[in-house]
Enzyme design. Structure first.
Site: not given
Length: 692
Positions: A566, A574, A583, A609
Site C-alpha cells: 500500500d 488524501n 485518486d 490503497e
C-alpha cells in the site's frame, strides 16, 4: 372547327358517342364479296347482301325465298355440315366450287356463327397457284428462324409483305401502355411518305376496334372509297339489331374510318393483328395509295406470316430478358460470396452498385434501412430517400414492386429532386422494412406524330361528332418530366436482387447485434472483475486467480508469489491534497507498475490503497526482486505538483499446504513489518514453517 366553340360536356359526349360507334354491325358489306345469313339449322336464308346476284347469279328475292342448298350449292353446304360444327367461337375457312350461269366458279368462304345465325361470306377465288403462297410461307418460316435480332426480324417481315402485296407502305405498328401506336418497322416505296418512328394516337384505333382484332385478326379494305353494299333485309327475322359481323372479313367500313383513310391519302388498307400471349401487341399495317384488290388466299398467307413472326419475336425478347436475369443471377452469386465477410449496406452498394446501375439502366441506386441510406449515382438527399421509404412502407404493398416514370404525378412528388423522374422501389423481405430504390433521369423525347393527335368536333345532322384529322403532316411534341418506363423483366430482376440483399443485410444486422451483445458481455465482465477507478482487477477477480494458482501449484508443484503493498502515509496525503488528487495518484501508480509486470503477472486492487500482485511461476527470491523493482519505480515516480509517494511491500511465496487466506496473511504480515521498519521497503514472509 376549333374545339373552343364547344364546352367540355359537349366534347365529352362526342367522345363517348365515338367510343360507342357500332363498327361491328354496319348492316352492310364491302363489294369484294357477298354475304348469306342462314338460320341455325342452315336450311333457310335469313339475309343476303344486295350484290348476291353478281356472285351467285341469283337475285335477292329468289335467294331469300329459296333454300340454302339451292343458293350456296351442295358442295359448300356439305362442307359446312362437317366443318362448322368443329368451330365454337372462331370462323372456318373453306374452298368450294359452284356453277354460276353455266360456268364453274371457285369460291373462298368464311363461315361463322353470329347469334342464332350462321353467316357465310363468299369471295371469288382467283389465285391460280396456291402452292406458290405456301412456298412463300414456308420460306418465311425458315428465314424468321435464322434471325436473332428483333429489329431485323420486323424489317424483314415488312419487306416480305410488301413484295407479296405490292402496297406502297407496309408497317409494324406497336401499342404502348396508353394504346398510342408507334411505327417501329417500315418498308415503303418512294411514292409513299414514311411513317417510321411516327406515333398515332389511341383514338385512331379506338377500344371497340381493338376488341375486334381480338376476335378477328385480319381487316382488309381493298377499296377505301367503295360504296357499301347493304344487307337485305337490314335485320334478321324477329331481330331489332343488325347482323354482328365481327368474325367476318367483308364487314363494311365505318364512314368515319373511310374519311380517316381518305384524309391520309390511303386507297387500300390491310391490317393483321399481332398478339403476345393473348394480348394485342401491335399491327402489321399495309397502305396502298390506290384501291388494290387482294386475293383471299394471299390475305390468309399474310396472316400466317404474322403468326409465324410473333413466336419468334417473343423468343428473342425472352432471350434478352433471360440474359438480364442471368447477369443479375451472376451478381447475386458474387453477393453470396460476400456473405462470409458480413459487409454492411454501404459497403455492398459501393462494391457492386456500378454493376447494378449498368444492368438495370438506372441513374442511381439506394438501399434505405430505417433512417439511414447507402447509395451510388444520382440520388435525392438522404432525408428525402427516408421520407419516400416511409410513405412506401405505410401505403404500398411489400410483396410487389412499386414503380413510376413520372414521380411528379405521384404522392412522392414532394421529395423528388432535379430530373430524377423515374423510381423503381422494392421492399426487402426482412422483418424490418428496408427498401431498394432505383432512380432514372428524365428522358426528354421528341415524338413525331402522323398529324396533330386530336380529332375535330363538328356538327353533323344536328349532333356534335368527332371528325378525323385532315392532315397527317408530321407534328412534333416533346415529352418532359418522364423517365424511360420500367419493363416487367427489370422489375423482376430488381426483385431477385432485393431478395439476395435481404439475406446479406439481415446477416449484417445479426452480426451487429452479436457484436453489441459481446461488447455488453465484455463490459459486464469488466464491471464484475475490474476496479472502476484504476482498471486493474478487483479483489473478487484476484481471489479467483489466487485460487487457480493454488490448484496449479498443488498439482504441478509450481511455485508462485504474492506481493501485497500500500501507499505510505496515503491517508495523510488524501487529507492534505484531497481525495481527487489521491485518486489520480492511484490511477497513475497502477499504470506505471502494470508496465513493469510480466504478461503472466496480474495486478489488482485489494482494498483502499492496498494492491496485490500475483506473480506466476515465481519463488520467494524472484518475488522479492520484483517487489524491489516496483518499490524503486514508485519512489522515482514524479507526480508533478503532487510530489512523490512511496510504497511498502510484503512478499510471500507459496508453500505446500497454503490456502488463499494463509498465503495473503503472510504477505500482509510482511507488509506491516516493512512499514514498521521505516516504510518504502520490501519485507518477505518466511519461506518455510521452520523459518516462521
Amino acid at each position: 372547327m376549333p374545339n373552343t366553340h364547344y364546352n367540355d360536356a359537349e366534347i365529352a359526349a362526342a367522345l363517348e358517342a365515338c367510343a360507342r360507334e357500332p363498327v361491328h354491325i354496319p348492316g352492310a358489306i364491302q363489294p369484294m364479296g357477298c354475304l348469306v345469313s342462314l338460320d341455325a339449322d342452315m336450311a333457310r336464308i335469313r339475309q343476303v347482301s344486295a350484290n348476291i346476284e353478281d356472285f351467285l347469279g341469283i337475285g335477292v328475292a329468289d335467294a331469300l325465298a329459296g333454300e340454302a342448298r339451292e343458293v350456296l350449292g351442295t358442295e359448300l353446304m356439305d362442307l359446312l355440315d362437317t366443318e362448322l360444327v368443329k368451330q365454337d367461337s372462331s370462323a372456318c375457312v373453306l374452298t368450294a366450287q359452284r356453277e354460276v350461269r353455266g360456268e364453274r366458279r371457285r369460291f373462298h368462304a368464311v363461315a361463322y356463327h353470329s347469334g342464332d345465325a350462321v353467316v357465310v361470306e363468299l369471295e371469288h377465288l382467283m389465285c391460280p397457284d396456291g402452292h406458290r403462297l405456301l412456298d412463300k410461307v414456308n420460306d418465311w418460316l425458315v428465314e424468321a428462324g435464322q434471325i436473332d435480332d428483333i429489329d431485323t426480324l420486323l424489317d424483314a417481315l415488312t419487306r416480305k409483305v410488301q413484295e407479296l402485296t405490292g402496297h406502297q407502305r407496309v408497317m409494324v405498328y406497336r401499342f404502348d401502355a396508353q394504346w398510342n401506336g408507334r411505327v417501329i418497322a417500315e418498308t415503303h416505296l418512294p411514292a409513299a411518305e414514311s411513317f417510321l418512328d411516327h406515333y398515332f394516337p389511341a383514338s385512331d384505333i379506338p377500344a371497340q376496334v381493338r376488341r375486334l382484332y381480338d376476335a378477328n385478326r385480319v381487316r382488309s379494305i381493298p377499296d377505301a372509297s367503295a360504296q357499301a353494299v347493304p344487307l337485305v333485309p337490314p335485320c334478321g327475322p324477329g331481330e331489332a339489331a343488325p347482323l354482328d359481323m365481327s368474325r367476318g372479313v367483308l364487314r363494311a367500313v365505318a364512314p368515319i374510318h373511310q374519311e380517316y383513310l381518305t384524309n391520309m391519302g390511303v386507297g387500300a388498307s390491310l391490317s393483321v393483328a399481332m398478339h403476345e400471349e393473348g394480348r394485342l401487341w401491335g399491327l402489321l399495317a399495309c397502305h396502298g395509295l390506290e384501291p388494290r384488290p387482294l386475293e383471299a388466299d394471299l390475305r390468309d398467307a399474310l396472316c400466317a406470316l404474322a403468326q409465324i413472326t410473333m413466336p419468334r419475336l417473343m423468343l428473342l425478347q425472352a432471350r434478352a430478358d433471360t440474359r438480364l436475369l442471368h447477369d443479375i443471377h451472376d451478381s447475386n452469386e458474387i453477393l453470396s460470396d460476400e456473405s462470409g465477410r458480413l459487409l454492411g449496406p454501404d459497403d455492398l452498394v459501393q462494391r457492386h452498385g456500378a454493376q447494378w446501375l449498368d444492368l438495370l439502366d438506372a441513374s442511381g441506386i439506394a438501399l434505405v434501412t430505417g433512417k439511414e441510406s447507402s447509395g451510388m449515382g444520382a440520388l435525392p438527399a438522404e432525408e428525402n430517400l427516408v421520407a419516400m421509404a416511409d410513405w412506401l412502407s405505410r401505403f404500398q404493398r411489400h410483396d410487389a414492386p412499386w414503380h413510376t416514370q413520372a414521380l411528379v404525378k405521384t404522392p412522392l412528388a414532394p421529395w423528388q429532386e432535379g430530373d430524377l423522374c423515374g423510381l423503381l422501389a422494392i421492399a426487402l423481405p426482412t422483418e424490418s422494412t428496408h427498401w431498394l430504390m432505383l432512380f432514372r433521369r428524365e428522358q426528354r423525347n421528341s415524338r413525331r406524330w402522323a398529324g396533330k393527335p386530336e380529332d375535330t368536333p363538328m356538327m353533323r345532322n344536328g349532333q356534335l361528332t368527332l371528325t378525323p384529322r385532315r392532315s397527317f403532316a408530321q407534328w412534333q411534341d416533346e415529352v418532359r418530366g418522364q423517365s424511360r418506363a420500367w419493363r416487367d423483366i427489370e422489375c423482376r430482376a430488381a426483385g431477385d436482387l432485393a431478395k439476395n440483399l435481404a439475406v446479406l443485410t439481415s446477416s449484417h444486422e445479426i452480426a451487429q447485434l452479436n457484436e453489441r451483445l459481446h461488447h455488453a458481455n465484455r463490459k459486464l465482465k469488466s464491471l464484475a472483475y475490474s476496479d472502476s477507478l484504476t482498471g486493474t482487477w478487483n479483489r473478487y477477480r484476484m481471489e479467483q486467480a489466487i485460487d487457480a494458482e493454488l490448484n496449479a501449484a498443488e498439482r504441478h508443484d509450481r511455485s508462485f508469489a504474492v506481493l501485497l503493498f500500500d501507499i505510505d502515509h496515503f491517508k495523510h496525503f488524501n487529507d492534505t491534497q484531497g481525495h481527487e488528487a489521491g485518486d489520480r495518484v492511484l490511477v497513475t501508480l497502477c499504470s506505471v507498475l502494470q508496465n513493469l509486470l510480466r504478461p503472466t503477472d496480474n495486478l489488482g486492487r485489494w482494498g483502499g490503497e492496498e494492491f496485490l500482485v500475483l506473480a506466476s511461476d515465481c519463488d520467494l527470491v524472484g518475488g522479492v526482486h520484483l517487489a524491489e523493482r516496483l518499490r524503486q519505480s514508485t519512489e522515482e515516480l514524479d507526480l508533478g505538483n503532487l510530489g512523490r509517494v512511496t510504497i511498502s511491500i510484503g512478499v510471500a511465496a507459496w508453500r505446500p499446504g497454503d490456502s488463499r487466506k494463509s498465503l495473503v496473511a503472510r504477505a500482509d504480515e510482511a507488509m506491516y513489518r516493512a512499514k514498521e521498519g521505516g516504510r518504502n521497503r520490501v519485507e518477505n514472509a518466511p519461506d518455510s514453517a521452520a523459518q516462521a
